[in-house]
Design a protein around this motif. Structure first.
Motif, mmCIF file in Angstrom:
data_model
loop_
_atom_site.group_PDB
_atom_site.id
_atom_site.type_symbol
_atom_site.label_atom_id
_atom_site.label_comp_id
_atom_site.label_asym_id
_atom_site.label_seq_id
_atom_site.Cartn_x
_atom_site.Cartn_y
_atom_site.Cartn_z
ATOM 1 N N GLU A 147 -4.371 -3.963 -2.574
ATOM 2 C CA GLU A 147 -4.644 -5.457 -1.619
ATOM 3 C C GLU A 147 -6.102 -5.691 -2.281
ATOM 4 O O GLU A 147 -6.957 -4.698 -2.463
ATOM 5 C CB GLU A 147 -4.835 -4.729 -0.369
ATOM 6 N N ARG A 148 -6.273 -6.851 -2.535
ATOM 7 C CA ARG A 148 -7.455 -7.385 -3.161
ATOM 8 C C ARG A 148 -8.053 -8.482 -2.175
ATOM 9 O O ARG A 148 -7.204 -9.394 -1.577
ATOM 10 C CB ARG A 148 -7.102 -7.747 -4.529
ATOM 11 N N ASP A 149 -9.342 -8.704 -2.312
ATOM 12 C CA ASP A 149 -9.904 -9.795 -1.243
ATOM 13 C C ASP A 149 -9.598 -11.394 -2.011
ATOM 14 O O ASP A 149 -9.606 -11.516 -3.366
ATOM 15 C CB ASP A 149 -11.462 -9.805 -1.414
ATOM 16 N N GLY A 150 -8.982 -11.990 -1.362
ATOM 17 C CA GLY A 150 -8.770 -13.455 -1.953
ATOM 18 C C GLY A 150 -7.155 -13.710 -2.496
ATOM 19 O O GLY A 150 -7.199 -14.682 -3.128
ATOM 20 N N GLY B 127 -15.674 -4.651 -1.124
ATOM 21 C CA GLY B 127 -14.860 -5.536 -1.868
ATOM 22 C C GLY B 127 -13.911 -5.195 -3.045
ATOM 23 O O GLY B 127 -13.211 -5.714 -3.790
ATOM 24 N N VAL B 128 -13.927 -3.749 -3.101
ATOM 25 C CA VAL B 128 -13.215 -3.135 -3.965
ATOM 26 C C VAL B 128 -11.646 -3.045 -3.846
ATOM 27 O O VAL B 128 -11.177 -3.257 -2.553
ATOM 28 C CB VAL B 128 -13.511 -1.545 -4.250
ATOM 29 N N PRO B 129 -10.736 -3.589 -4.745
ATOM 30 C CA PRO B 129 -9.381 -3.651 -4.415
ATOM 31 C C PRO B 129 -9.045 -2.153 -3.896
ATOM 32 O O PRO B 129 -9.323 -0.965 -4.354
ATOM 33 C CB PRO B 129 -8.509 -3.832 -5.718
ATOM 34 N N VAL B 130 -7.868 -2.159 -2.929
ATOM 35 C CA VAL B 130 -7.315 -0.920 -2.415
ATOM 36 C C VAL B 130 -5.836 -0.683 -2.722
ATOM 37 O O VAL B 130 -5.082 -1.706 -2.755
ATOM 38 C CB VAL B 130 -7.630 -0.992 -0.841
ATOM 39 N N LEU B 131 -5.680 0.614 -3.457
ATOM 40 C CA LEU B 131 -4.263 0.864 -3.764
ATOM 41 C C LEU B 131 -3.718 1.932 -2.483
ATOM 42 O O LEU B 131 -4.373 2.968 -2.601
ATOM 43 C CB LEU B 131 -4.393 1.541 -5.146
ATOM 44 N N LYS B 132 -2.648 1.540 -2.172
ATOM 45 C CA LYS B 132 -1.971 2.338 -1.185
ATOM 46 C C LYS B 132 -0.815 2.844 -1.697
ATOM 47 O O LYS B 132 0.173 2.109 -2.099
ATOM 48 C CB LYS B 132 -1.725 1.569 0.299
ATOM 49 N N LEU B 133 -0.497 4.125 -1.740
ATOM 50 C CA LEU B 133 0.807 4.756 -2.186
ATOM 51 C C LEU B 133 1.319 5.346 -1.159
ATOM 52 O O LEU B 133 0.785 6.163 -0.189
ATOM 53 C CB LEU B 133 0.474 5.658 -3.289
#
Length: 191
Positions: free
Chosen positions: A135-138, A103-109
């Motif tokens: 990208e964060r859950d919810g 559930g950790v936020p995902v940072l895409k670069l």
């Protein structure tokens, strides 16, 4: 050999005994050190995942690749973000995630432009442009664009990669600050 008066010898001996006693007392009365608290552990609340940095396409449609990047901007960028993370984020994780960090936020670069001609200071400006998504859950994904550049570099050494390193470090600072309050459509750095 001259004899010291009796009082002087007694005072010297007492002073030596007092010094030795205070040294022994200082060493012998120390309590064991309190145990250190356990190091914090990565959780969904204090971590962000940074997916591998990708090479994207420029505004003119030119596909970037590792061949266009002699300074390894993805590694430099990852380190810059990790070094400058601010609370609540303490950890920059890489996939795959530990079980306790789901559930950790995902940072895409994605690198969308890169100008790093050889020649260091004399090779012209060094420019890095990025596009990022958190990208964060919810929550809806939050996106940003970022650009930093450098024309003049006064530090040593004055190589191309050291100049690109300064640019990516500033981008890392911009991204770390944006993560505090991610606003969709933000423009980071300088435009």
């Amino acid at each position: 050999m001259t004899e010291h008066p009796f009082a002087a010898r007694v005072a010297a001996r007492l002073l030596a005994l007092a010094g030795a006693a205070s040294l022994l007392a200082a060493c012998g009365t120390r309590q064991p050190a309190a145990p250190e608290p356990p190091p914090p552990e990565a959780t969904a609340r204090n971590s962000v995942v940074m997916a591998p940095v990708a090479y994207g396409t420029t505004a003119k449609g030119v596909a970037l690749s590792k061949a266009d990047d002699s300074c390894d901007v993805p590694a430099s960028l990852r380190q810059a973000v990790q070094d400058q993370l601010l609370a609540p984020y303490e950890f920059l994780l890489v996939p795959p995630l530990p079980a306790h960090a789901q559930g950790v936020p995902v940072l895409k670069l994605e690198i969308t432009d890169l100008l790093a001609n050889a020649g260091g200071l004399y090779g012209g400006p060094k420019i890095v442009q990025l596009r990022g998504t958190l990208e964060r859950d919810g929550a809806a994904p939050a996106k940003f664009t970022a650009q930093r550049q450098m024309f003049i570099y006064f530090g040593m050494p004055r190589s191309t990669c050291s100049m690109v390193g300064v640019v990516t470090y500033k981008l890392g600072e911009d991204i770390a600050q944006w993560l505090q309050k991610p606003v969709d459509g933000a423009v980071l750095g300088e435009r």
